[in-house]
Design an enzyme around this catalytic site. Structure first.
Site, PDB file in Angstrom:
ATOM      1  N   HIS A  50      32.392   2.611  19.037  1.00 54.01           N
ATOM      2  CA  HIS A  50      31.058   2.707  19.425  1.00 54.01           C
ATOM      3  C   HIS A  50      30.962   2.940  21.013  1.00 54.01           C
ATOM      4  O   HIS A  50      31.875   2.712  21.677  1.00 54.01           O
ATOM      5  CB  HIS A  50      30.273   1.350  19.233  1.00 54.01           C
ATOM      6  CG  HIS A  50      30.308   0.715  18.087  1.00 54.01           C
ATOM      7  ND1 HIS A  50      29.629   1.365  16.540  1.00 54.01           N
ATOM      8  CD2 HIS A  50      31.134  -0.169  17.161  1.00 54.01           C
ATOM      9  CE1 HIS A  50      30.208   0.383  15.594  1.00 54.01           C
ATOM     10  NE2 HIS A  50      31.052  -0.432  16.083  1.00 54.01           N
ATOM     11  N   ARG A  54      24.872   6.296   8.815  1.00 49.02           N
ATOM     12  CA  ARG A  54      25.244   4.910   8.445  1.00 49.02           C
ATOM     13  C   ARG A  54      24.044   4.359   7.663  1.00 49.02           C
ATOM     14  O   ARG A  54      23.141   4.105   8.311  1.00 49.02           O
ATOM     15  CB  ARG A  54      25.767   4.154   9.767  1.00 49.02           C
ATOM     16  CG  ARG A  54      26.530   2.928   9.186  1.00 49.02           C
ATOM     17  CD  ARG A  54      26.745   2.254  10.418  1.00 49.02           C
ATOM     18  NE  ARG A  54      27.976   1.167  10.361  1.00 49.02           N
ATOM     19  CZ  ARG A  54      28.070   0.319  11.064  1.00 49.02           C
ATOM     20  NH1 ARG A  54      27.545   0.297  12.049  1.00 49.02           N
ATOM     21  NH2 ARG A  54      29.092  -0.511  10.776  1.00 49.02           N
ATOM     22  N   ASP A  89      37.235  -0.041  16.383  1.00 48.37           N
ATOM     23  CA  ASP A  89      36.165  -0.759  16.443  1.00 48.37           C
ATOM     24  C   ASP A  89      35.714  -1.268  17.806  1.00 48.37           C
ATOM     25  O   ASP A  89      34.733  -2.189  17.861  1.00 48.37           O
ATOM     26  CB  ASP A  89      35.713  -2.051  15.569  1.00 48.37           C
ATOM     27  CG  ASP A  89      34.343  -2.512  15.380  1.00 48.37           C
ATOM     28  OD1 ASP A  89      33.702  -1.638  15.326  1.00 48.37           O
ATOM     29  OD2 ASP A  89      34.318  -3.892  15.119  1.00 48.37           O
TER      30      ASP A  89
HETATM   31  C1  0GY Z   1      30.891  -2.925  13.596  1.00 47.65           C
HETATM   32  C2  0GY Z   1      30.473  -4.287  13.210  1.00 47.65           C
HETATM   33  C3  0GY Z   1      29.241  -4.921  13.679  1.00 47.65           C
HETATM   34  C4  0GY Z   1      28.297  -4.440  14.234  1.00 47.65           C
HETATM   35  C5  0GY Z   1      27.904  -3.351  14.127  1.00 47.65           C
HETATM   36  O1  0GY Z   1      26.131  -1.432  14.124  1.00 47.65           O
HETATM   37  C6  0GY Z   1      26.533  -2.853  14.593  1.00 47.65           C
HETATM   38  O2  0GY Z   1      25.811  -3.457  15.695  1.00 47.65           O
HETATM   39  O3  0GY Z   1      28.522  -2.222  13.425  1.00 47.65           O
HETATM   40  C7  0GY Z   1      29.345  -6.273  13.221  1.00 47.65           C
HETATM   41  O4  0GY Z   1      28.567  -7.196  13.934  1.00 47.65           O
HETATM   42  O5  0GY Z   1      29.947  -6.715  12.401  1.00 47.65           O
HETATM   43  O6  0GY Z   1      31.214  -2.138  12.984  1.00 47.65           O
HETATM   44  O7  0GY Z   1      30.956  -2.531  14.601  1.00 47.65           O
END
Ligand code: 0GY
Length: 295
Positions: free
Chosen positions: A35, A126, A251
């Protein structure tokens, strides 16, 4: 004036100096789940977000990519940015052919907006079912989005936790095109791979050849902690059984970790333990992500 964001009190920032992995990824390796966060003063966090992270910029992501020995990224829109994909699109434009994206969109997204995201490198949407991260979206809304993105040749990424799999299975089976399940469906690793919960996930992949999964996030699933011995069997089982339908990602920057700050060098060193041959490693890190995101 731009808004100042302060990360949550219990938010753990990403590792400042990860170790150099012992495992050398094959040429052209893809980190297929990561991300970018903000920076908040340029790309404000969404008002409806459930957490406020530390900034994690595209430049920091690309530096980590190079340091770990990867060539490409698949950047996934995180829930803290809601349905405003500007930070994602900005990162994709900077990376050019070295990144692809997974967006989060609302049903009123216009065709022009979708086209613009496609031009920037978005190749998927997503659907997030994790209640601590997002307010629920009705399934028919997701289905409508799923139909619309088929024209663009995009696919769907779904995020849910193991207890929700049984309820979600009929919905997952109705989704058109390729569906990628994040983080192995988030199994409870204390139950073991032979438990009916994980076997249910394997059965779903057996029955549905359009379902792929990311063998990622041992740091979220582990109870024992690094080097994640208690998670390895889950990834290894999936890599060996579905070698053409698995992806891997760091991640980074690991939103909402509470137990520890993961070292990405340690995470990369999990790869040869779940993909034990050169052939499996190449499929996992190069062939599969290239087929899904770059062809
Ligand atoms: C990941 C997992 C998490 C968060 C998110 O979109 C997000 O905020 O995906 C999590 O908190 O488990 O895949 O980054």
């Amino acid at each position: 004036m731009s808004e100042k964001f302060v990360m949550d009190d219990d938010y753990l920032p990403f590792h400042p100096n990860p170790k150099k992995p012992d495992f050398v990824p094959p040429m052209g390796a893809v980190d297929a789940h990561c991300h970018v966060f903000g920076p908040g003063d340029a790309f404000p966090y969404a008002p409806e977000r459930k957490y406020t992270p530390c900034d994690a910029s595209k430049d920091q992501l690309f530096a980590l990519r190079d340091y770990l020995g990867f060539e490409r990224n698949v950047i996934v829109q995180a829930s803290c940015h809601g349905k405003n994909n500007d930070a994602l699109v900005d990162a994709l434009r900077t990376a050019g052919d070295l990144a692809r994206g997974v967006a989060v969109v609302s049903p009123d997204v216009t065709d022009e907006e979708l086209k613009e995201m496609d031009d920037a490198g978005v190749r998927a949407v997503r659907f997030n079912f994790v209640k601590r991260l997002v307010d629920a979206t009705p399934k028919d809304v997701f289905l409508g989005i799923a139909e619309r993105i088929q024209r663009l040749g995009w696919h769907i990424v779904v995020y849910f936790e193991a207890p929700d799999l049984e309820d979600l299975t009929p919905f997952l089976k109705t989704l058109p095109g390729i569906v990628v399940v994040d983080h192995m469906g988030r199994p409870d690793v204390t139950k073991g791979v032979d438990h009916e919960d994980f076997q249910r996930f394997i059965a779903l992949m057996d029955e549905s050849e359009n379902i792929w999964t990311k063998v990622s996030c041992p740091e979220r699933l582990t109870i024992s902690g690094p080097p994640y011995d208690d998670v390895t069997a889950f990834g290894k089982t999936l890599v060996e059984r579905f070698s053409d339908r698995v992806l891997w990602g760091t991640d980074w920057p690991h939103p909402n970790m509470k137990s520890h700050v993961p070292d990405e060098g340690v995470l990369v060193d999990v790869i040869p333990r779940i993909a034990v041959t050169t052939e499996l490693q190449t499929k996992l890190l190069v062939d599969n992500p290239m087929k899904l995101y770059w062809s």
